[in-house]
Design a protein around this motif. Sequence first.
Motif, PDB file in Angstrom:
ATOM      1  N   LEU A 124       0.837  -1.212   0.000  1.00  0.00           N
ATOM      2  CA  LEU A 124       0.000   0.000   0.000  1.00  0.00           C
ATOM      3  C   LEU A 124       0.869   1.257   0.000  1.00  0.00           C
ATOM      4  O   LEU A 124       0.958   2.001   0.975  1.00  0.00           O
ATOM      5  N   ARG A 125       1.523   1.498  -1.088  1.00  0.00           N
ATOM      6  CA  ARG A 125       2.357   2.685  -1.229  1.00  0.00           C
ATOM      7  C   ARG A 125       2.243   3.202  -2.663  1.00  0.00           C
ATOM      8  O   ARG A 125       1.869   2.446  -3.558  1.00  0.00           O
ATOM      9  N   LYS A 183      -1.403   7.567  -1.546  1.00  0.00           N
ATOM     10  CA  LYS A 183      -2.448   6.838  -2.272  1.00  0.00           C
ATOM     11  C   LYS A 183      -3.050   5.699  -1.443  1.00  0.00           C
ATOM     12  O   LYS A 183      -3.916   4.981  -1.923  1.00  0.00           O
ATOM     13  N   ARG A 184      -2.582   5.567  -0.211  1.00  0.00           N
ATOM     14  CA  ARG A 184      -3.016   4.442   0.613  1.00  0.00           C
ATOM     15  C   ARG A 184      -4.527   4.428   0.809  1.00  0.00           C
ATOM     16  O   ARG A 184      -5.182   3.391   0.617  1.00  0.00           O
ATOM     17  N   THR A 198      -6.959   5.740  -0.936  1.00  0.00           N
ATOM     18  CA  THR A 198      -7.678   5.427  -2.182  1.00  0.00           C
ATOM     19  C   THR A 198      -7.568   3.945  -2.523  1.00  0.00           C
ATOM     20  O   THR A 198      -8.545   3.302  -2.933  1.00  0.00           O
ATOM     21  N   MET A 199      -6.385   3.395  -2.320  1.00  0.00           N
ATOM     22  CA  MET A 199      -6.178   1.978  -2.593  1.00  0.00           C
ATOM     23  C   MET A 199      -7.030   1.102  -1.676  1.00  0.00           C
ATOM     24  O   MET A 199      -7.588   0.083  -2.108  1.00  0.00           O
ATOM     25  N   LEU A 200      -7.160   1.502  -0.421  1.00  0.00           N
ATOM     26  CA  LEU A 200      -7.973   0.748   0.520  1.00  0.00           C
ATOM     27  C   LEU A 200      -9.446   0.761   0.123  1.00  0.00           C
ATOM     28  O   LEU A 200     -10.143  -0.254   0.212  1.00  0.00           O
ATOM     29  N   ASN A 216     -10.626   1.151  -2.925  1.00  0.00           N
ATOM     30  CA  ASN A 216     -10.771   0.314  -4.122  1.00  0.00           C
ATOM     31  C   ASN A 216     -10.750  -1.165  -3.769  1.00  0.00           C
ATOM     32  O   ASN A 216     -11.515  -1.963  -4.333  1.00  0.00           O
ATOM     33  N   LEU A 217      -9.865  -1.538  -2.858  1.00  0.00           N
ATOM     34  CA  LEU A 217      -9.803  -2.936  -2.431  1.00  0.00           C
ATOM     35  C   LEU A 217     -11.099  -3.364  -1.755  1.00  0.00           C
ATOM     36  O   LEU A 217     -11.641  -4.439  -2.023  1.00  0.00           O
TER      37      LEU A 217
END
Length: 397
Positions: A211-212, A216-217, A219-221, A223-224
């Motif tokens: 998660l890097r 962007k962490r 946003t990535m979370l 989306n996941l």
Amino acid sequence: MSGTDKTKTGFEFSGPVVILVEPQLGENIGMAARAMGNFALSRLRIVNPRDGWPNVAAQRAAAGADYILDGVELFDTVEQAVADCALLFATTARAHDQAKPVVGPDVAATEMVSQIKAGGMVGILFGRERSGLLNEEVGLANRIITFPVNPGFASLNLAQAVLLVGYEWFKLSTAGALPFAMPERSEPASQHQIQAFFDNLVRELDKVEFLRPAEKRDTMLVNLRNIFTRMDPTKQDMHTLHGVVMAIAEGRKGPAKGGVLDGEQATRLRALLAEHGQGATSSEGGSTVRGLARLLRRNPTDAERILWQSLTRDRRFAGLFKRQTPVGRHIPDFVSFVHRIAVELTNPNETEVIMKDRVERRRWLEARDYRVLDIATADVERDLEAELERLQQLLPA
């Protein structure tokens, strides 16, 4: 499509009669009978088959629809074959310039069901493979059935035409019921269960710095999380996904599926086994030995893996040997209980503890009528066949 379940009972309907007019090939008759069987049509009449009747080619092509062929009624003329029909359909891809209703197979099926319920006989004429039905034969019918096909390539195989009509009739007769449905799923996963899984997933992803970059962490979370909420997971889904994450995080498990030990690692593990095997009580030692045996099975050396593959695939030894199996409190590398043979792989630069344990193990096994064969790991990798021949000599002739 294959998949007939022989344990299920088929439908038995009083359906329309299929009438094949002067069919040329036995294979087409057999395939037409197979199509009839797919949709619970059982009454088949044949007018003047070119190659006579019965027909071996038809039986071969019927693929189990022999009961339909066994009940075939033969006629010399179309007029004789349709004499008892209260409603007669003629299937054709050509207009024939006759002023009578033209319907598709779905509309025809509706009329068939209605007529049969009223007690009337319904017949469906199918023409010759090469030329179809003659004008006079179409003239006997009350309705024409034609199919919504490509007008530039409208000719259908005889069995295909039978199948299309049979499908529409059967679908209407059974209200479109499918033979099976998706198995019942487990209960929907609760938000608490989804969150617990997600927390575990994020924890493992953080360990590998997935998660890097940091900005962007979040946003990535999101989306996941959306991946899993969109799928409406069940409790079983969550259990499975959790197991997948943990298996990836912890590494593979199970016999012969683990990592491969190098020589130094194998030596350390052997030394540990030797130390724990000496001076332990039977219950304590047995537990330790079984645990180390499982560890050895999951983490073979290259030589062990090569030799084990040969012992399982070579006809001379297939099924005779087990790997890393305790015999008492001892664990030979390979053992045949049937022939009382133990195979020991020796590694270079073994410690004094390992060699002492090997001597004690050999003495213990030989006292119980086991024959022990030492094989150097280097010899397995250099000339495996020669070592297998040495082992074969210990087997009874």
